[in-house]
Scaffold this active site. Structure first.
Site, PDB file in Angstrom:
ATOM      1  N   LYS A  21       0.839  -1.199   0.000  1.00 14.78           N
ATOM      2  CA  LYS A  21       0.000   0.000   0.000  1.00 14.78           C
ATOM      3  C   LYS A  21       0.873   1.248   0.000  1.00 14.78           C
ATOM      4  O   LYS A  21       0.713   2.147  -0.835  1.00 14.78           O
ATOM      5  CB  LYS A  21      -0.887  -0.031   1.249  1.00 14.78           C
ATOM      6  CG  LYS A  21      -2.064   0.863   1.182  1.00 14.78           C
ATOM      7  CD  LYS A  21      -2.997   0.592   2.364  1.00 14.78           C
ATOM      8  CE  LYS A  21      -3.786  -0.684   2.160  1.00 14.78           C
ATOM      9  NZ  LYS A  21      -4.369  -1.242   3.364  1.00 14.78           N
ATOM     10  N   ARG A  90      -3.819   2.432   8.345  1.00 16.61           N
ATOM     11  CA  ARG A  90      -4.106   1.144   7.710  1.00 16.61           C
ATOM     12  C   ARG A  90      -2.863   0.281   7.604  1.00 16.61           C
ATOM     13  O   ARG A  90      -1.750   0.783   7.424  1.00 16.61           O
ATOM     14  CB  ARG A  90      -4.677   1.375   6.305  1.00 16.61           C
ATOM     15  CG  ARG A  90      -5.854   2.337   6.344  1.00 16.61           C
ATOM     16  CD  ARG A  90      -6.764   2.179   5.182  1.00 16.61           C
ATOM     17  NE  ARG A  90      -6.220   2.701   3.943  1.00 16.61           N
ATOM     18  CZ  ARG A  90      -6.791   2.474   2.762  1.00 16.61           C
ATOM     19  NH1 ARG A  90      -7.844   1.708   2.669  1.00 16.61           N
ATOM     20  NH2 ARG A  90      -6.278   3.001   1.677  1.00 16.61           N
ATOM     21  N   GLY A  99      -7.859  -7.715   3.595  1.00 14.09           N
ATOM     22  CA  GLY A  99      -8.783  -7.797   4.725  1.00 14.09           C
ATOM     23  C   GLY A  99      -8.284  -8.592   5.913  1.00 14.09           C
ATOM     24  O   GLY A  99      -9.011  -8.774   6.879  1.00 14.09           O
ATOM     25  N   MET A 101      -5.761  -7.862   7.910  1.00 17.12           N
ATOM     26  CA  MET A 101      -5.347  -7.033   9.042  1.00 17.12           C
ATOM     27  C   MET A 101      -6.281  -5.827   9.134  1.00 17.12           C
ATOM     28  O   MET A 101      -7.329  -5.815   8.531  1.00 17.12           O
ATOM     29  CB  MET A 101      -3.895  -6.657   8.884  1.00 17.12           C
ATOM     30  CG  MET A 101      -2.996  -7.875   9.084  1.00 17.12           C
ATOM     31  SD  MET A 101      -1.310  -7.487   8.761  1.00 17.12           S
ATOM     32  CE  MET A 101      -1.358  -7.060   7.059  1.00 17.12           C
ATOM     33  N   ARG A 330      -3.191  -1.721  -6.332  1.00 16.76           N
ATOM     34  CA  ARG A 330      -2.328  -2.906  -6.219  1.00 16.76           C
ATOM     35  C   ARG A 330      -2.663  -3.815  -7.393  1.00 16.76           C
ATOM     36  O   ARG A 330      -3.704  -3.659  -8.028  1.00 16.76           O
ATOM     37  CB  ARG A 330      -2.572  -3.626  -4.896  1.00 16.76           C
ATOM     38  CG  ARG A 330      -3.993  -4.089  -4.713  1.00 16.76           C
ATOM     39  CD  ARG A 330      -4.212  -4.702  -3.350  1.00 16.76           C
ATOM     40  NE  ARG A 330      -5.627  -4.887  -3.116  1.00 16.76           N
ATOM     41  CZ  ARG A 330      -6.174  -5.109  -1.918  1.00 16.76           C
ATOM     42  NH1 ARG A 330      -5.420  -5.146  -0.856  1.00 16.76           N
ATOM     43  NH2 ARG A 330      -7.455  -5.290  -1.787  1.00 16.76           N
ATOM     44  N   HIS A 444     -15.219  -8.895   0.346  1.00 21.96           N
ATOM     45  CA  HIS A 444     -14.123  -9.775   0.768  1.00 21.96           C
ATOM     46  C   HIS A 444     -14.220 -11.187   0.286  1.00 21.96           C
ATOM     47  O   HIS A 444     -13.241 -11.776  -0.150  1.00 21.96           O
ATOM     48  CB  HIS A 444     -14.060  -9.803   2.295  1.00 21.96           C
ATOM     49  CG  HIS A 444     -12.999  -8.941   2.755  1.00 21.96           C
ATOM     50  ND1 HIS A 444     -13.128  -8.092   3.798  1.00 21.96           N
ATOM     51  CD2 HIS A 444     -11.772  -8.780   2.252  1.00 21.96           C
ATOM     52  CE1 HIS A 444     -12.020  -7.431   3.918  1.00 21.96           C
ATOM     53  NE2 HIS A 444     -11.187  -7.829   3.002  1.00 21.96           N
ATOM     54  N   SER A 752      15.710 -41.301 -11.083  1.00 20.19           N
ATOM     55  CA  SER A 752      14.499 -40.509 -10.848  1.00 20.19           C
ATOM     56  C   SER A 752      14.306 -40.425  -9.330  1.00 20.19           C
ATOM     57  O   SER A 752      14.184 -41.453  -8.658  1.00 20.19           O
ATOM     58  CB  SER A 752      13.292 -41.169 -11.508  1.00 20.19           C
ATOM     59  OG  SER A 752      12.140 -40.429 -11.208  1.00 20.19           O
ATOM     60  N   CYS A 819      10.022 -37.798  -9.559  1.00 16.65           N
ATOM     61  CA  CYS A 819       8.655 -38.251  -9.806  1.00 16.65           C
ATOM     62  C   CYS A 819       7.829 -38.350  -8.525  1.00 16.65           C
ATOM     63  O   CYS A 819       6.726 -38.880  -8.544  1.00 16.65           O
ATOM     64  CB  CYS A 819       8.656 -39.573 -10.555  1.00 16.65           C
ATOM     65  SG  CYS A 819       9.418 -40.900  -9.617  1.00 16.65           S
ATOM     66  N   TYR A 839      14.129 -33.166 -15.785  1.00 16.97           N
ATOM     67  CA  TYR A 839      12.668 -33.095 -15.920  1.00 16.97           C
ATOM     68  C   TYR A 839      11.988 -33.310 -14.570  1.00 16.97           C
ATOM     69  O   TYR A 839      12.624 -33.765 -13.613  1.00 16.97           O
ATOM     70  CB  TYR A 839      12.157 -34.164 -16.918  1.00 16.97           C
ATOM     71  CG  TYR A 839      12.282 -35.570 -16.400  1.00 16.97           C
ATOM     72  CD1 TYR A 839      11.267 -36.161 -15.660  1.00 16.97           C
ATOM     73  CD2 TYR A 839      13.448 -36.307 -16.629  1.00 16.97           C
ATOM     74  CE1 TYR A 839      11.390 -37.438 -15.149  1.00 16.97           C
ATOM     75  CE2 TYR A 839      13.587 -37.594 -16.129  1.00 16.97           C
ATOM     76  CZ  TYR A 839      12.554 -38.151 -15.380  1.00 16.97           C
ATOM     77  OH  TYR A 839      12.680 -39.417 -14.868  1.00 16.97           O
TER      78      TYR A 839
HETATM   79  C1  PEP Z   1       8.259 -41.694  -4.342  1.00 16.01           C
HETATM   80  O1  PEP Z   1       8.548 -42.376  -3.354  1.00 16.01           O
HETATM   81  O2  PEP Z   1       8.496 -40.488  -4.421  1.00 16.01           O
HETATM   82  C2  PEP Z   1       7.616 -42.322  -5.501  1.00 16.01           C
HETATM   83  C3  PEP Z   1       7.364 -41.633  -6.583  1.00 16.01           C
HETATM   84  O3  PEP Z   1       7.218 -43.614  -5.353  1.00 16.01           O
HETATM   85  P1  PEP Z   1       5.900 -44.042  -4.535  1.00 16.01           P
HETATM   86  O4  PEP Z   1       5.159 -42.823  -4.196  1.00 16.01           O
HETATM   87  O5  PEP Z   1       5.159 -44.945  -5.439  1.00 16.01           O
HETATM   88  O6  PEP Z   1       6.484 -44.733  -3.366  1.00 16.01           O
END
Ligand code: PEP
Ligand code: MG
Length: 863
Positions: A21, A90, A99, A101, A330, A444, A752, A819, A839
């Site tokens: 603000k 304010r 809203g 605070m 804002r 709000h 992975s 993963c 990735y």
């Molecule tokens: C993990 O452990 O991150 C994974 C991808 O395998 P799972 O969740 O199947 O154990």
């Protein structure tokens, strides 16, 4: 170090110190826009306040007084002077927390000031109204006396004296309000404006730590240590006369992103009347009729602010006696739908670059966009209960709940409230959608819902809520708490029951936006998909292949579970061979179908990793069925179940440990993968299968298993008379694997990181049980973020980094991804970008989030 600033000493670049603000007001001052003058007590002062035991020091008091002197000079007004200065006080944190605070208006009022104000404005009702409001707000915010007491007291006196002199009644209201203050606090109401000011600053600082602000920060991942600034600004009076008013407007429509100024105002009102949603305001288009010059000026200024800040603006304004003032600007909160549209439009209009546009969309709210809309055919036949204003785009289906605390107890709720207050923050965050009876699209409820990506319908005046009976009446129907309704934040419609949804779809704006993110990002985004249906969905969202196909999940479908159960419960090679034969056929077909959908992108198949307890029959009827299938007595089935029970299933006979004991399980799976791949290639479909071994703790397991698998695959090649390309790699899910990543990288073609298990094994916290105590960990500030949702950068992250460094050094060709669930979390994705992963992989519905977050992380890190 300086702790109090005048508006002309700041700017947008000082938002960390002056708050959003204060920083934006200073910026408006800099570019010559009409704003009332003011000063700002900085976040530095707030941090010191908490360090100093929540006390305003004498030193800070004198710095405030010094700057106050300046404010009095530039405004030509003084506290208690002939031309009295009144101020608003304010809060304003560096990150917008609408809203959460507190705000105090009309500070500086006392008996003496009242007389002076009457002499100037010649309107006693107006002045006494200011005074009574001030006492009520001050008492509520500074001393915690509920404002309802004051409302009641005022209402009662006016009702009792409806035929008496109004001014006398006001005087009585003020006297009674001060008495109430004294009764509750044991002290006289402070008459000195300076004392009022110090008390107010003190209260605003304290409001940084009120429950709803803490909760808001936790939900939105805002740092608790940044503190709030306090803006002290000369009051202008929207409630002065008929050519005065107050409003809130967005430079574009925050619900659907349309390029039109969108907002509301009330004539003869003060700002709190609008944001609190107490009176339903007029749409801004009506101002064109009522005060056309002001309207034109406002439209121009909204554009100036939008161009200057290169973003859609949320602007508060006040008109005092026919003159327009801007009180705040804002970057506006917007629905996910509007966020994408505005980002794309602003690039096309040349206001921002693609990179700037990408940074404007919060990736975590994008899944909301994928829930589609109501099927138009279904809405034709559904019971339309009523219609409110479209507060935040999206649709929601859920059970009606009339209180926030009850939303917490039921899944799939729609919170229906007369009007929402900041106390409803938790209910809003847990509900599927929100409906309010009062309040416009800038109230709000709507603002907060939009910020959280929730669907919201506001101002549905047709609803009558009966809190005692816990039911509502609308459109001739009685809807009880717990009944299902369906609401549309696109149209404001409220339907009875569950209305059918359309399939999730990408509109053109989203397609374009995602294509920019894909062009810019460095990391790949793959999906965790276990079935052809998942693979199809994720591919549609833009996934680049499969980073994790959990083979055990393929058996969750209906009858398949019995095959894996039979296999797990076999106690001799003959029994197992029988079960594996079935498994081979089933899996070959599943892999074939998945390969066909994914085409020539990588598919990483993770071999069996069941914590066995998840698969064993539990119910008596299931045990009986198992006995029938295996042709064994029930008592024998029960014995085998007992035998297999691990004391610590997550650390038990799980992951690749299974294949060390029973190599034929993984061999069969590898065979199924390769036979399916050969079948695809024979049909002209190019595939890239990769085989992943879970949960290894060192290179020894990998060597042993890889050797077995390769021998089996060579057999398949010979039988089939043809070969396909494939890779064998490993998951990184244990600290030991990370510590010895260089040795492992010598045997693996890819890594992975399974950060679910890696978090579990590094922290020594069960991924299934830690929910039981996680709340307390957050409450006491031990954890800022949930480690199973957002990667613990300092601990688990350190192991990931070590694994990456050691792995790439030993094998520069090694491809590395992640993963675990963290693959779909924007904060974690930023860490993976910094760490140089190739990735991330996440569930199909998070693919979009990951693509946008990957692009944002790349842009951030490039800088
Ligand atoms: C993990 O452990 O991150 C994974 C991808 O395998 P799972 O969740 O199947 O154990
Ligand atoms: Mg795992």
């Amino acid at each position: 170090m300086k702790k109090v600033y005048a508006f002309n000493e700041g700017g947008k670049d000082l938002i960390n110190i002056l708050g959003g603000k204060g920083g934006n007001l200073s910026e408006m001052k800099k570019i010559g826009l009409p704003i009332p003058e003011g000063i700002i007590v900085s976040t530095t002062a707030c941090k010191e306040f908490f360090k100093d035991g929540k006390k305003i020091t004498k030193e800070l008091e004198s710095e405030i007084l010094e700057k106050l002197e300046y404010l009095q000079e530039v405004t030509g007004k003084r506290f208690e002077g002939e031309n009295p200065l009144l101020v608003s006080v304010r809060s304003g944190a560096p990150v917008s927390m609408p809203g959460m605070m507190d705000t105090i208006l009309n500070l500086g009022m006392n008996d003496n000031t009242t007389e002076k104000m009457i002499a100037i404005f010649k309107d006693k009702v107006f002045v006494y109204e200011l005074y009574s409001r001030f006492i009520q707000m001050f008492s509520d915010i500074v001393m915690g006396i509920e404002k309802e007491h004051f409302f009641k007291l005022k209402e009662q006196l006016f009702a009792e004296r409806k035929d008496e002199d109004k001014i006398e009644t006001y005087k009585m209201v003020i006297k009674a309000s001060k008495e109430l203050y004294k009764k509750e606090t044991g002290k006289d109401f402070p008459e000195s404006p300076k004392e009022q000011l110090f008390m107010a600053v003190n209260a605003i600082f304290n409001s940084w730590e009120n429950d709803r602000a803490i909760l808001y920060r936790r939900i939105n991942g805002i740092d608790d240590s940044m503190g709030t600034a306090v803006v002290i600004q000369e009051m202008v009076f929207g409630n002065l006369n008929e050519i005065s008013g107050t409003g809130v407007a967005f430079s574009r429509n925050p619900s659907n992103g349309d390029k039109e100024v969108f907002g509301e105002y009330l004539l003869k009102a003060q700002g709190e009347d609008i944001v609190a949603g107490i009176r339903t305001p007029e749409p801004i288009s009506k101002l064109k009729e009522q005060l056309p010059e002001i309207y034109d000026q406002f439209i121009k200024l909204a554009k100036v602010l939008e161009d200057h800040n290169k973003d859609m603006q949320d602007i508060e304004f006040t008109i005092e006696n026919g003159k327009l003032y801007l009180l705040q600007t804002r970057n506006g909160k917007r629905s996910p739908y509007a966020a994408v549209k505005i980002a794309v439009d602003m690039v096309n209009e040349g206001i921002v670059t693609k990179e700037e546009a990408i940074m404007k969309v919060d990736p975590s709210v994008l899944p909301q966009l994928l829930h589609g809309n109501f099927d138009p055919e279904a809405t034709k036949t559904a019971v339309l209960l009523g219609k409110g204003l479209p507060g935040s785009a999206g649709v929601a289906i859920g059970r009606v709940m009339f209180a926030s605390e009850r939303v917490e107890t039921r899944a799939l709720s729609i919170l229906v409230r007369e009007e929402t207050s900041p106390e409803d923050i938790k209910g809003i965050s847990l509900a599927q959608g929100i409906v309010t009876v009062k309040g416009g699209a800038t109230s709000h409820g709507a603002v907060v819902a939009r910020g959280m990506g929730k669907c919201c319908v506001t101002g549905c005046g047709e609803i009558q809520i009966n809190d005692i009976k816990r039911e509502m009446y609308i459109g001739g129907y009685t809807v009880k708490e717990g009944d299902f309704i369906s609401i549309s934040g696109y149209t404001g419609e409220i339907f009875l029951g569950k209305v059918k949804l359309t399939e999730p779809q990408f509109d053109d704006n989203l397609k374009e936006f995602v294509s920019w993110c894909k062009e810019i990002k460095r990391m790949g985004v793959r999906m965790n998909a276990d079935t052809p249906a998942d693979a199809f969905l994720g591919k549609g969202f833009g996934a680049e292949g499969i980073g994790l196909c959990r083979t055990e999940h393929m058996f969750f479908q209906k009858d398949k579970i019995w095959t894996i159960r039979g296999m797990i419960m076999s106690e001799n090679p003959e029994e197992r061979a029988e079960a594996l034969k079935k498994m081979l056929e089933m899996q070959r077909e599943d892999f074939y179908n998945i390969f066909k959908i994914v085409g020539d992108e990588i598919v990483i198949v993770r071999l069996l990793d069941p914590p066995l307890h998840e698969f064993l029959p539990k119910e008596p009827k299931d045990k009986e069925k198992m006995a029938e299938i295996l042709n064994l007595p029930l008592i024998e089935i029960e014995r085998r179940i007992r035998n297999m029970k691990d004391e610590n299933p997550m650390l038990g006979h799980r992951g690749c440990r299974l294949a060390v004991t029973y190599p034929e399980i993984y061999n069969t799976q590898a065979r199924a993968i390769i036979e399916a791949a050969i079948q695809c290639e024979r049909e002209g479909i190019k595939v890239k299968p990769e085989i992943m071994i879970p949960l290894i703790i060192g290179v020894g397991e990998l060597k042993f298993i890889k050797g077995n698998i390769k021998t089996e695959i060579d057999k398949v090649f010979e039988e089939q008379g043809m070969k396909v390309e494939y890779k064998i790699g490993t998951m990184m899910e244990t600290p030991r694997a990370c510590l010895l990543a260089d040795e492992i990288a010598g045997e693996a073609e890819f890594f992975s990181f399974g950060t679910n298990d890696l978090t579990q094994t590094t922290m020594g916290l069960s991924r299934d049980d830690s929910v039981k105590f996680m709340d307390e960990y957050h409450e006491h500030g031990i954890f800022k973020l949930e480690p199973f949702a957002s990667i613990d950068v300092r601990g688990v992250g350190k192991l990931v980094k070590l694994g990456v460094d050691l792995g790439k050094k030993a094998n520069p060709e090694l491809e590395i991804g992640i993963c675990g669930e963290h693959g779909g979390d924007p904060k974690s994705i930023n860490f993976f970008e910094e760490t140089g992963l190739d990735y991330v992989s996440c569930s199909p519905f998070r693919v979009l989030v990951a693509i946008v977050a990957a692009a944002q992380s790349y842009i951030k890190n490039k800088k």
